[in-house]
Design a protein around this motif. Structure first.
Motif, PDB file in Angstrom:
ATOM      1  N   ILE A  37       0.842  -1.197   0.000  1.00  0.00           N
ATOM      2  CA  ILE A  37       0.000   0.000   0.000  1.00  0.00           C
ATOM      3  C   ILE A  37       0.878   1.249   0.000  1.00  0.00           C
ATOM      4  N   GLU A  38       1.897   1.247   0.825  1.00  0.00           N
ATOM      5  CA  GLU A  38       2.821   2.380   0.879  1.00  0.00           C
ATOM      6  C   GLU A  38       3.491   2.597  -0.478  1.00  0.00           C
ATOM      7  N   ASP A  39       3.982   1.528  -1.090  1.00  0.00           N
ATOM      8  CA  ASP A  39       4.624   1.635  -2.397  1.00  0.00           C
ATOM      9  C   ASP A  39       3.653   2.159  -3.454  1.00  0.00           C
ATOM     10  N   ALA A  40       2.431   1.661  -3.426  1.00  0.00           N
ATOM     11  CA  ALA A  40       1.429   2.112  -4.399  1.00  0.00           C
ATOM     12  C   ALA A  40       1.113   3.582  -4.208  1.00  0.00           C
ATOM     13  N   ALA A  41       1.011   4.018  -2.956  1.00  0.00           N
ATOM     14  CA  ALA A  41       0.733   5.438  -2.684  1.00  0.00           C
ATOM     15  C   ALA A  41       1.880   6.319  -3.148  1.00  0.00           C
ATOM     16  N   LEU A  42       3.117   5.885  -2.877  1.00  0.00           N
ATOM     17  CA  LEU A  42       4.282   6.659  -3.327  1.00  0.00           C
ATOM     18  C   LEU A  42       4.362   6.723  -4.852  1.00  0.00           C
ATOM     19  N   LYS A  43       4.053   5.606  -5.491  1.00  0.00           N
ATOM     20  CA  LYS A  43       4.061   5.575  -6.962  1.00  0.00           C
ATOM     21  C   LYS A  43       2.986   6.506  -7.522  1.00  0.00           C
ATOM     22  N   ALA A  44       1.805   6.481  -6.943  1.00  0.00           N
ATOM     23  CA  ALA A  44       0.726   7.364  -7.392  1.00  0.00           C
ATOM     24  C   ALA A  44       1.077   8.827  -7.163  1.00  0.00           C
ATOM     25  N   GLN A  45       1.716   9.100  -6.030  1.00  0.00           N
ATOM     26  CA  GLN A  45       2.141  10.472  -5.716  1.00  0.00           C
ATOM     27  C   GLN A  45       3.173  10.958  -6.721  1.00  0.00           C
ATOM     28  N   ALA A  46       4.145  10.100  -7.028  1.00  0.00           N
ATOM     29  CA  ALA A  46       5.174  10.464  -8.005  1.00  0.00           C
ATOM     30  C   ALA A  46       4.549  10.712  -9.363  1.00  0.00           C
ATOM     31  N   GLY A  47       3.571   9.901  -9.744  1.00  0.00           N
ATOM     32  CA  GLY A  47       2.878  10.108 -11.015  1.00  0.00           C
ATOM     33  C   GLY A  47       2.097  11.403 -11.043  1.00  0.00           C
ATOM     34  N   ALA A  48       1.502  11.762  -9.927  1.00  0.00           N
ATOM     35  CA  ALA A  48       0.728  12.996  -9.846  1.00  0.00           C
ATOM     36  C   ALA A  48       1.630  14.224  -9.900  1.00  0.00           C
ATOM     37  N   GLU A  49       2.852  14.079  -9.376  1.00  0.00           N
ATOM     38  CA  GLU A  49       3.796  15.201  -9.379  1.00  0.00           C
ATOM     39  C   GLU A  49       4.467  15.391 -10.719  1.00  0.00           C
ATOM     40  N   ALA A  50       4.481  14.346 -11.549  1.00  0.00           N
ATOM     41  CA  ALA A  50       5.177  14.417 -12.835  1.00  0.00           C
ATOM     42  C   ALA A  50       4.386  15.191 -13.866  1.00  0.00           C
TER      43      ALA A  50
END
Length: 153
Positions: free
Chosen positions: A140-153
């Motif tokens: 869950i943590e990894d998925a949230a970080l990945k989604a956050q990175a995608g949103a910031e890109a």
């Protein structure tokens, strides 16, 4: 009612937040009442104990706390002489936070009680369930970080 309807008690982010709050409240009682520590301060002590001297920037990534929280925790711990600051050898604007011998003693006092609290919280789970829960929380943590990175890109 639609399958996509939001039902708060079934909403995973809500369940995680409520569980986290319940655990934090339980454990903060131990840290604060017996040792005068806030949760961010305890987490900083543990990370420094595990990782050794670290910059505040590295601690933000490792401890899962924002830089303001890290800074406040570091100031409180430095005031109690539980950590010290040392200049960064390559960056004059940065410094390393280092656990002092007093911080090591406090860790040695608190850690056994922290482990007992964890055992208390997990007593109704099998070792297999605990292992699965830890893996799922990391995912869950990894998925949230990945989604956050995608949103910031």
């Amino acid at each position: 009612m639609s399958q996509d309807a939001l039902i708060l008690d079934e909403y995973v982010p809500y369940r995680l937040a409520v569980a986290s709050s319940a655990v934090s409240t339980l454990i903060s009682t131990l840290y604060d009442s017996l040792y005068g520590l806030k949760i961010p301060e305890w987490r900083l002590i543990v990370v420094l104990r595990e990782d050794g001297p670290s910059t505040q920037q590295a601690l933000v990534k490792r401890a899962g706390m924002d830089k303001v929280t890290i800074s406040r925790a570091a100031q409180a711990l430095a005031k109690r002489r539980l950590i010290t600051r040392a200049p960064h050898e390559h960056d004059g604007r940065s410094h390393h936070l280092i656990l002092t011998s007093e911080g090591e003693r406090l860790f040695a006092d608190v850690a056994p009680a922290a482990v007992e609290y964890e055992k208390l919280m997990l007593a109704d789970f099998s070792s297999e369930e605990v292992a699965i829960m830890k893996r799922l929380l990391r995912r869950i943590e990894d998925a949230a970080l990945k989604a956050q990175a995608g949103a910031e890109a």
